[in-house]
Design a protein around this motif. Sequence first.
Motif, mmCIF file in Angstrom:
data_model
loop_
_atom_site.group_PDB
_atom_site.id
_atom_site.type_symbol
_atom_site.label_atom_id
_atom_site.label_comp_id
_atom_site.label_asym_id
_atom_site.label_seq_id
_atom_site.Cartn_x
_atom_site.Cartn_y
_atom_site.Cartn_z
ATOM 1 N N VAL A 25 0.706 -1.224 -0.057
ATOM 2 C CA VAL A 25 -0.056 0.090 -0.024
ATOM 3 C C VAL A 25 0.851 1.268 -0.020
ATOM 4 O O VAL A 25 1.740 1.279 -0.916
ATOM 5 C CB VAL A 25 -1.065 -0.122 1.019
ATOM 6 C CG1 VAL A 25 -2.246 0.957 0.912
ATOM 7 C CG2 VAL A 25 -1.659 -1.300 1.129
ATOM 8 N N VAL A 26 0.971 2.173 0.838
ATOM 9 C CA VAL A 26 1.728 3.432 0.792
ATOM 10 C C VAL A 26 2.617 3.614 2.192
ATOM 11 O O VAL A 26 3.725 4.119 1.781
ATOM 12 C CB VAL A 26 0.751 4.363 0.668
ATOM 13 C CG1 VAL A 26 1.410 5.775 0.903
ATOM 14 C CG2 VAL A 26 -0.053 4.554 -0.509
ATOM 15 N N PHE A 27 2.353 3.375 3.244
ATOM 16 C CA PHE A 27 2.894 3.231 4.574
ATOM 17 C C PHE A 27 4.264 3.079 4.423
ATOM 18 O O PHE A 27 5.323 3.887 4.289
ATOM 19 C CB PHE A 27 1.979 2.692 5.735
ATOM 20 C CG PHE A 27 2.878 2.702 7.043
ATOM 21 C CD1 PHE A 27 4.316 3.368 7.207
ATOM 22 C CD2 PHE A 27 2.510 2.193 7.992
ATOM 23 C CE1 PHE A 27 4.678 3.240 8.409
ATOM 24 C CE2 PHE A 27 2.980 1.954 9.079
ATOM 25 C CZ PHE A 27 4.057 2.513 9.722
ATOM 26 N N THR A 130 12.981 -3.281 10.374
ATOM 27 C CA THR A 130 11.823 -2.507 10.783
ATOM 28 C C THR A 130 10.237 -2.987 10.520
ATOM 29 O O THR A 130 10.084 -3.414 9.535
ATOM 30 C CB THR A 130 12.083 -1.052 9.823
ATOM 31 O OG1 THR A 130 13.406 -0.606 9.833
ATOM 32 C CG2 THR A 130 10.788 -0.038 10.021
ATOM 33 N N ASN A 131 9.397 -2.892 11.577
ATOM 34 C CA ASN A 131 8.268 -3.100 11.567
ATOM 35 C C ASN A 131 7.447 -2.222 11.508
ATOM 36 O O ASN A 131 7.437 -1.009 11.929
ATOM 37 C CB ASN A 131 7.727 -3.817 12.714
ATOM 38 C CG ASN A 131 8.474 -5.143 13.472
ATOM 39 O OD1 ASN A 131 8.462 -6.202 12.837
ATOM 40 N ND2 ASN A 131 9.581 -4.730 14.115
ATOM 41 N N CYS A 132 6.429 -2.054 10.397
ATOM 42 C CA CYS A 132 5.475 -1.277 10.179
ATOM 43 C C CYS A 132 4.076 -1.523 10.466
ATOM 44 O O CYS A 132 3.720 -2.350 9.652
ATOM 45 C CB CYS A 132 5.620 -0.728 8.578
ATOM 46 S SG CYS A 132 6.934 0.010 8.113
ATOM 47 N N TYR A 133 3.447 -1.204 11.556
ATOM 48 C CA TYR A 133 2.167 -1.554 12.090
ATOM 49 C C TYR A 133 1.152 -0.466 12.351
ATOM 50 O O TYR A 133 1.683 0.803 12.334
ATOM 51 C CB TYR A 133 2.287 -2.363 13.415
ATOM 52 C CG TYR A 133 3.286 -3.607 13.690
ATOM 53 C CD1 TYR A 133 3.202 -4.590 12.548
ATOM 54 C CD2 TYR A 133 4.153 -3.478 14.691
ATOM 55 C CE1 TYR A 133 4.015 -5.580 12.769
ATOM 56 C CE2 TYR A 133 4.890 -4.894 14.724
ATOM 57 C CZ TYR A 133 5.017 -5.609 14.005
ATOM 58 O OH TYR A 133 5.468 -7.002 13.860
ATOM 59 N N ALA A 180 3.319 8.204 8.636
ATOM 60 C CA ALA A 180 3.899 7.312 9.294
ATOM 61 C C ALA A 180 5.196 6.588 8.286
ATOM 62 O O ALA A 180 6.202 6.294 8.989
ATOM 63 C CB ALA A 180 2.905 6.186 9.383
ATOM 64 N N GLY A 181 5.121 6.973 7.021
ATOM 65 C CA GLY A 181 6.041 6.417 6.329
ATOM 66 C C GLY A 181 7.552 7.368 6.522
ATOM 67 O O GLY A 181 8.459 6.682 6.467
ATOM 68 N N THR A 207 4.547 2.749 14.226
ATOM 69 C CA THR A 207 3.108 2.532 13.997
ATOM 70 C C THR A 207 2.574 3.751 13.696
ATOM 71 O O THR A 207 2.802 4.758 14.014
ATOM 72 C CB THR A 207 2.656 2.018 15.667
ATOM 73 O OG1 THR A 207 2.887 3.200 16.263
ATOM 74 C CG2 THR A 207 3.224 0.835 15.925
ATOM 75 N N MET A 208 1.358 3.589 12.809
ATOM 76 C CA MET A 208 0.523 4.774 12.353
ATOM 77 C C MET A 208 -0.264 5.369 13.382
ATOM 78 O O MET A 208 -0.312 6.765 13.446
ATOM 79 C CB MET A 208 -0.525 4.113 11.283
ATOM 80 C CG MET A 208 0.043 3.550 9.969
ATOM 81 S SD MET A 208 -1.217 2.844 9.101
ATOM 82 C CE MET A 208 -1.968 4.485 8.449
#
Length: 397
Positions: A25-27, A130-133, A180-181, A207-208
């Motif tokens: 997606v985008v984050f 890196t975790n993007c949650y 968040a990105g 995290t967002m």
Amino acid sequence: MALNDTITAPNGPLAGLRVIDLTSVVFGPYATQIMADMGAEVIKVEPPEGDNTRWITTGPVPGMGGIYVNVNRGKRGVMLDLRQEEDRESLRRLIATADVFIHSMRGKAIARLGFDYESVRAIRPDIVYTNCYGYSRRGPEADKPAYDDTIQAECGIPHVQGLMNGEPGYVATIMADKVAGLHALYATMMALFHRERTGEGQEVEVTMFEAMSSFMLVEHANGAMFAPPTTPAHYHRAVEPNRRPYKTKDGHVAALIYNDKHWNAFVAAVNPPWASEEFATLAQRAKQIGRVYGLLGETFLTRTTQEWLDTLQALHIPCARLQSTDELFDNEHLNAIGFFEEVETEQGPVRFPGVPTWFSKTPGKVRGPAPTLGQDNSELLTKVTSSVAPAIAGESQ
């Protein structure tokens, strides 16, 4: 830093860095798009159905929608079905050559596949992971699904929009994903800086919800930060209903006649009939900002947009003509600095919004088009990973 010598390294500040990108997606892709622009070799790993953003906006061919093409530009692309052991082994081989592993899967899902931090660190001990949650794993909302709209709602954006407009509403951009990105980008870079000094990798969580809560509370915390609170948690000028572009005789103009220097210059030049000592200082105007905006709105109706721009620019007051997002592509300033970069692709030329930062020694640039689904499987999964296959096989015995 790891980079296979069969891949030409660009002249960017991240040249020589290899990033394994399991985001979608985008984050996450926005963070890794900037890494690619800055010279990193970003290998985007997609499932057989591809990233959802391939399909949610239009493009010249199916599967190459505008959002996907933009946030995945300059990346390599492989397609792996991580439900299959053979493809999981291919990913392990790629990880062994990498500096960064970044993903946007839920924690339980990435662990089931065998690519949680401990498993990845066993392959590459100094990796930055890196975790993007949506929400931190440390809280009760861990593993709760999150999208831009729901995060906007939870961090207060529709609420403050409602204070301004009378009804709650989202802002007309996917702000939570992009903010968040940017957090994911700087957090990853900080971990790499630590590794550069110490040789030590680490796990990072971005995290967002927390990113957007921090973002919103920069100004909207206001008096709610104090004990006891002195005001509700919002910045009154930002939510004032009269805070909007001023309507002119023939259009609209944005202007901020705010500090005392700009205010005094405006009053002296325009001499509005309502000017008085009750508006003499910033503190006085701040207490009645809605009234001030309303009076300015009445005054702006008396001239054309160009007349106001000429007046305000002569007074060095911040101002701008309203323009659409389409007009950005013809903006005189952006074109003068070469902001847009045209890249030839299999689908024809693409005019990308370029790199918004400047480096005197290691400038970034749009490295190339976004990958078609699985376009680099042959090269990356055979030539590049074959050299590390014996080591991975040995570790698994």
